[in-house]
Design an enzyme around this catalytic site. Structure first.
Site, short mmCIF file in Angstrom:
data_model
loop_
_atom_site.label_atom_id
_atom_site.label_comp_id
_atom_site.label_asym_id
_atom_site.label_seq_id
_atom_site.Cartn_x
_atom_site.Cartn_y
_atom_site.Cartn_z
N GLU A 66 -5.05 17.02 -11.24
CA GLU A 66 -5.41 17.33 -12.62
C GLU A 66 -6.91 17.50 -12.81
OE1 GLU A 66 -4.59 15.47 -16.99
OE2 GLU A 66 -2.99 15.24 -15.56
N HIS A 120 -0.24 16.96 -25.95
CA HIS A 120 -0.23 15.55 -25.58
C HIS A 120 -1.40 14.75 -26.16
CE1 HIS A 120 2.97 16.72 -22.93
NE2 HIS A 120 3.08 15.50 -22.44
N LYS A 171 2.85 11.68 -10.84
CA LYS A 171 2.11 10.78 -11.73
C LYS A 171 2.93 9.51 -11.96
CE LYS A 171 -0.76 13.69 -14.73
NZ LYS A 171 -0.96 14.09 -16.14
N ASN A 189 -0.92 19.25 -20.45
CA ASN A 189 -1.23 18.33 -21.54
C ASN A 189 -1.10 18.98 -22.92
OD1 ASN A 189 -1.85 16.07 -19.89
ND2 ASN A 189 -3.86 16.96 -19.44
N ARG A 238 0.82 -1.23 0.00
CA ARG A 238 0.00 0.00 0.00
C ARG A 238 0.84 1.27 0.00
NH1 ARG A 238 -3.15 -3.13 3.79
NH2 ARG A 238 -5.04 -3.89 2.79
N HIS A 267 8.76 10.28 -27.16
CA HIS A 267 7.65 11.03 -26.57
C HIS A 267 7.72 12.52 -26.92
CE1 HIS A 267 4.59 12.25 -23.71
NE2 HIS A 267 5.44 13.11 -23.18
N LYS A 287 6.17 23.96 -13.49
CA LYS A 287 5.39 22.76 -13.16
C LYS A 287 5.05 22.71 -11.68
CE LYS A 287 4.67 18.00 -14.20
NZ LYS A 287 5.03 16.80 -14.98
N HIS A 310 0.15 11.90 -27.92
CA HIS A 310 0.03 10.53 -27.41
C HIS A 310 -0.54 9.60 -28.49
CE1 HIS A 310 0.04 11.19 -22.75
NE2 HIS A 310 1.24 11.17 -23.28
N GLU A 334 9.51 19.17 -23.71
CA GLU A 334 8.68 19.42 -22.53
C GLU A 334 8.95 20.81 -21.95
OE1 GLU A 334 6.16 17.83 -21.20
OE2 GLU A 334 6.21 16.04 -22.45
N ARG A 390 -3.95 22.00 -13.95
CA ARG A 390 -2.87 21.08 -14.35
C ARG A 390 -3.06 20.53 -15.77
NH1 ARG A 390 -0.26 16.39 -10.47
NH2 ARG A 390 1.24 15.55 -11.96
#
Length: 331
Positions: free
Chosen positions: A224, A235, A135, A232, A113, A251, A214, A239, A177, A228
């Site tokens: 998000e 993206h 993330k 993206n 956990r 990427h 960031k 993606h 980025e 936030r």
């Protein structure tokens, strides 16, 4: 240069310092069992440097590349930890790029956990992007980051000397980025990247300024829900291109392409110049219907709409719900 990040569950430091990998023991608690997760593209000297600083180190190496961010590797690492009797007192360290960081962080978030997780990103992409924000994820059934959790690292060490072993394609892909964050938040940073005559000399400042952006966004919107989403930018379509090409394109290359669809003509002209400067792609071929299928399955899709970040002037942004049919026209 240090940056302190505050989340609802954890406050952690990002330490940006040349050579910090050699003194990781000064910043991290390495006195219990330590699992170092890395990939076969990371120089063995980096792994040995970190391993020598640990009291009881274990090393798990995955193959380099996005394809390794899968459920099989997740299961194998968990099994490895069980076999070696890792407990809640022990720690996982990611030493590598974004794939290693995402996979290791997800392992740490779910093992018993949640156990302590440190991140030592060794690529520019991971240093300016996935090093902050918590993330973690794995890909599944061809869909990127579809399984994951928000799980902040307990500390991040960024050593720009590790970038010296990257090839130019990897380095410039990671730079996208920073370009992305500059486009939506900081025209001065965009100009620094666009006009740099020696990217290696400017890289620490670029990393620092990117992470400040960031940090601000992540602290205001940890999960998000709102702001936030600006991260993206590029993206959604990026993606989809990445999945379409089965991760043969990097990427950052795909995000750079994705941004070209969501900018004004004025911004697009400046962006194309920067992408060309760093030998990044500005065109790509695809079957439109197949690409749209990937976009529909994106996490940002909702019914017949997809949330997309658009930039009409560098340093500003807007978030818009775009109909799938309109996206088809954009493509």
């Amino acid at each position: 240069m240090d940056i302190n990040v505050k989340t609802s569950t954890l406050t952690y430091d990002i330490i940006i310092k040349k050579g910090v990998l050699n003194e990781a023991y000064k910043h991290l608690n390495l006195n219990n069992k330590t699992l170092i997760v890395s990939d076969d593209g990371v120089p063995s000297t980096y792994i040995e440097t970190l391993k020598k600083q640990c009291i009881n180190p274990f090393v798990y190496i995955i193959k380099q590349g996005e394809a390794s961010k899968n459920i099989e590797n997740y299961q194998n690492i968990i099994s490895f930890m069980i076999e070696n009797s890792f407990s809640r007192k022990d720690v996982v360290i990611a030493l590598g790029g974004g794939v290693v960081g995402d996979l290791s962080g997800f392992v740490a978030s779910t093992y018993m956990r949640g156990i302590k997780f440190y991140n030592i990103p060794t690529t520019l992409l991971s240093q300016v992007d996935s090093s902050i924000g918590g993330k973690t994820a794995i890909d599944f059934n061809g869909y990127k980051n579809i399984i994951g959790a928000f799980y902040p690292p307990h500390k991040v060490l960024i050593d720009s000397e590790t970038l010296l072993t990257l090839d130019k394609r990897q380095l410039h892909s990671g730079l996208v980025e920073s370009i992305k964050m500059a486009m939506s938040h900081n025209e001065t940073l965009f100009d620094l990247i666009a006009n740099s005559t020696n990217i290696n000399e400017d890289i620490d400042e670029i990393i620092y300024q990117s992470l400040l952006i960031k940090k601000q966004v992540v602290e205001e919107d940890e999960k998000e829900i709102g702001l936030r989403k600006v991260l993206n930018l590029g993206h959604t379509i990026g993606h989809a291109i990445e999945s379409y090409y089965n991760y043969e394109l990097l990427h950052g290359e795909c995000v750079g392409l994705g941004m070209l669809y969501v900018t004004s003509n004025e911004v697009k002209e400046k962006l194309v110049k920067v992408l060309n400067k760093y030998a990044l792609k500005t065109t790509v071929s695809y079957e439109k219907d197949k690409l749209v299928e990937y976009i529909i399955h994106d996490k940002k899709a909702n019914n017949n709409f997809v949330e997309m970040v658009k930039v009409n002037k560098i340093g500003t942004f807007e978030i818009e719900n775009v109909e799938i049919e309109k996206i088809k026209e954009m493509l």
